[in-house]
Design an enzyme around this catalytic site. Structure first.
Site, short mmCIF file in Angstrom:
data_model
loop_
_atom_site.label_atom_id
_atom_site.label_comp_id
_atom_site.label_asym_id
_atom_site.label_seq_id
_atom_site.Cartn_x
_atom_site.Cartn_y
_atom_site.Cartn_z
N HIS A 128 1.02 -0.86 -0.07
CA HIS A 128 0.01 -0.12 0.14
C HIS A 128 0.92 1.47 -0.06
O HIS A 128 1.97 1.23 0.61
CB HIS A 128 -0.85 -0.09 1.19
CG HIS A 128 -1.95 1.09 1.27
ND1 HIS A 128 -1.70 2.29 1.65
CD2 HIS A 128 -3.29 0.80 1.25
CE1 HIS A 128 -3.03 2.81 1.67
NE2 HIS A 128 -3.87 2.06 1.45
N ASP A 205 3.24 -4.63 7.87
CA ASP A 205 1.93 -3.79 7.79
C ASP A 205 0.67 -4.90 7.92
O ASP A 205 0.66 -5.48 6.90
CB ASP A 205 1.92 -3.09 6.47
CG ASP A 205 0.64 -2.33 6.10
OD1 ASP A 205 -0.48 -2.62 6.85
OD2 ASP A 205 0.64 -1.71 4.92
N GLN A 208 -4.62 -5.32 6.75
CA GLN A 208 -5.55 -6.09 6.17
C GLN A 208 -5.26 -7.54 6.84
O GLN A 208 -6.17 -8.55 6.38
CB GLN A 208 -5.16 -6.24 4.67
CG GLN A 208 -5.41 -4.92 3.99
CD GLN A 208 -6.85 -4.54 4.00
OE1 GLN A 208 -7.73 -4.99 4.29
NE2 GLN A 208 -7.10 -3.10 3.47
N LYS A 231 -10.32 -0.60 10.23
CA LYS A 231 -10.49 -1.77 9.45
C LYS A 231 -11.09 -2.95 10.27
O LYS A 231 -11.34 -3.93 9.78
CB LYS A 231 -9.53 -2.05 8.66
CG LYS A 231 -9.03 -0.91 7.53
CD LYS A 231 -7.84 -1.27 6.98
CE LYS A 231 -7.05 -0.18 6.11
NZ LYS A 231 -7.91 0.29 4.91
N CYS A 369 -4.75 2.55 -3.73
CA CYS A 369 -3.46 3.16 -3.06
C CYS A 369 -2.33 1.93 -3.27
O CYS A 369 -1.39 1.54 -2.44
CB CYS A 369 -3.64 3.37 -1.82
SG CYS A 369 -4.66 4.56 -1.49
N1 PLP Z 1 -1.61 -0.86 4.58
C1 PLP Z 1 -2.62 -1.63 3.89
C2 PLP Z 1 -2.39 -2.99 3.44
C3 PLP Z 1 -4.12 -1.01 3.68
O1 PLP Z 1 -4.94 -1.70 3.26
C4 PLP Z 1 -4.36 0.32 4.38
C5 PLP Z 1 -5.55 0.84 3.91
O2 PLP Z 1 -6.29 0.79 3.19
C6 PLP Z 1 -3.30 1.25 4.87
C7 PLP Z 1 -2.10 0.49 5.13
C8 PLP Z 1 -3.33 2.48 5.28
O3 PLP Z 1 -4.22 2.47 6.52
P1 PLP Z 1 -4.63 3.71 7.16
O4 PLP Z 1 -5.32 4.54 6.13
O5 PLP Z 1 -5.76 3.46 8.09
O6 PLP Z 1 -3.47 4.23 7.94
#
Ligand code: PLP
Length: 411
Positions: A128, A205, A208, A231, A369
């Site tokens: 992401h 990270d 998900q 999430k 993203c």
């Molecule tokens: N990493 C992953 C794999 C994501 O799917 C997302 C959000 O869609 C993020 C990071 C970023 O999360 P946040 O916008 O809650 O900081």
């Protein structure tokens, strides 16, 4: 609908989400966008409003009972997060705004003070943007080098290629536990062990992964793990950075302000201990309370049960999707969480999204993203349907009917 295939009757959870009784463009809401953000159960909203109505005060500094109560709830929440991800110590849990802030904190507080031009960070093609741009900023600030693990045609992490990316200059591996586009669950334990054999720390990270499956940071043996409350059926604006205590202790604060200090003089400031050192200013206290309620909520269902529920929905959805002429699923490797991305021949994902929207179905259409991943698969965008605790086979049936409609309209 064939609920017989489900191990638990998940319809009981559905009732906890009032928004699912609402309409979208005049049709009943079919919510298939939990990977972007999950809906909130009554229990989470009640916990937040109860806190504001009955226990609210600022934390840590108050000398009266209400403040003590709020502080206790806040620190108990830290303990609940610790147990949820199986961290060794509550001090290893830092409250941040979300995954994005957690990664920026590690980049700026762990990486920036100790790395130099030419040092290397290993990322993957399926990250992401929030696990790319914080490292890219360090590339601009320090001249570090970003090395990228390729992704196979099926959407798996290329582990052989990963092993070859290490060099004496490798300083960090930062990879996603589960892809927000492909759904792929990466072998993060194996990847951490490979990195550690090179004395390289690992950030995972977990944005998900945490909503979809049990996570044990000690078993993975990662050095940092980040995720977002929103999430996980919790509030927006709250998330978690887990870090091994020795690493967090050795890192300077990320932001300065109240609550993160021991003493302040113009000539010398001393800092609070981990994790308060990283929680400058009045935090999102209600968000923390809501996150703890969200953790209680998913634990009442059981993370393994949630994973199985979503696997059944995946197994129900995939063959039906593939039966739509011209539809291609992006990301076919297993294991994967309840996230399915697809494209349809001759119909742009945004057009599909528009048709679905008019049928009451909320999905994502876009690059999610993850622009480098779109480039890897030579596509501009995908449609992404993602499952949560409240979805069932009826939702998949509605999706299928709407896709066949899109096919008739555009195909
Ligand atoms: N990493 C992953 C794999 C994501 O799917 C997302 C959000 O869609 C993020 C990071 C970023 O999360 P946040 O916008 O809650 O900081």
């Amino acid at each position: 609908m064939n609920m017989k295939t489900l191990t638990t009757d998940f319809t009981v959870f559905r009732r906890d989400f009032p928004v699912l009784q609402e309409t979208n463009r005049g049709r009943p809401v079919i919510y298939l966008d939990s990977a972007a953000s999950a809906q909130k159960p009554r229990q989470v909203v009640d916990a937040v409003s109860n806190f504001y109505f009955h226990d609210y005060a600022n934390i840590h500094r108050g000398i009266y009972e209400l403040s003590e109560r709020a502080t206790r709830l806040y620190e108990q929440a830290r303990d609940r997060v610790k147990n949820f991800i199986h961290a060794a110590h509550a001090e290893e849990i830092v409250f941040v705004r979300g995954t994005t802030e957690g990664i920026n904190l590690v980049a700026q507080s762990f990486g920036r003070p100790r790395w130099q031009a030419g040092d290397e960070v290993i990322l993957s093609t399926m990250e992401h943007h929030s696990n790319i741009v914080p490292w890219y900023l360090l590339k601009e600030q320090l001249g570090i080098v970003l090395k990228v693990i390729p992704v196979t045609d099926e959407g798996a992490m290329d582990i052989e290629a990963y092993e070859k990316l290490f060099s004496p200059r490798t300083r960090m591996v930062a990879v996603t536990h589960a892809s927000n586009v492909l759904g792929t669950v990466n072998p993060v334990k194996e990847m951490a062990s490979i990195a550690h054999a090179h004395q390289v720390p690992v950030l995972i990270d977990g944005a998900q992964a945490v909503p979809h499956m049990p996570v044990d940071v000690q078993d993975i043996d990662c050095d940092f793990y980040v995720f977002s409350g929103h999430k996980l059926y919790g509030p927006t604006g709250i998330g978690i950075l887990y870090g091994k205590k020795a690493l967090l202790d050795a890192m300077p604060p990320y932001q300065g302000g109240g609550d993160m200090i021991e003493t302040v003089a113009f000539s010398k400031v001393t800092f609070a201990k981990t994790p308060q050192k990283f929680e400058a200013g009045t935090p999102d206290i209600a968000g923390v309370i809501g996150l703890a309620a969200a953790i209680d909520y998913v634990q009442s269902a059981g993370m393994q049960q949630i994973y199985s529920h979503e696997q059944i929905l995946l197994q129900y959805a995939e063959p039906r999707l593939l039966a739509v002429p011209g539809l291609r699923i992006i990301g076919t490797t297993k294991p994967k969480v309840g996230v399915i991305s697809f494209v349809m021949q001759d119909i742009h994902p945004h057009d599909i999204g528009t048709v679905l929207d008019h049928e009451g179905i909320a999905v994502r259409a876009g690059h999610h993203c993850a622009m480098p991943l779109m480039e890897r698969f030579r596509i501009p965008a995908t449609v992404r349907a993602s499952f949560g605790i409240y979805n069932d086979e009826n939702d998949v049936d509605a999706l299928m009917a709407a896709l066949h409609l899109a096919k008739r309209l555009f195909g």
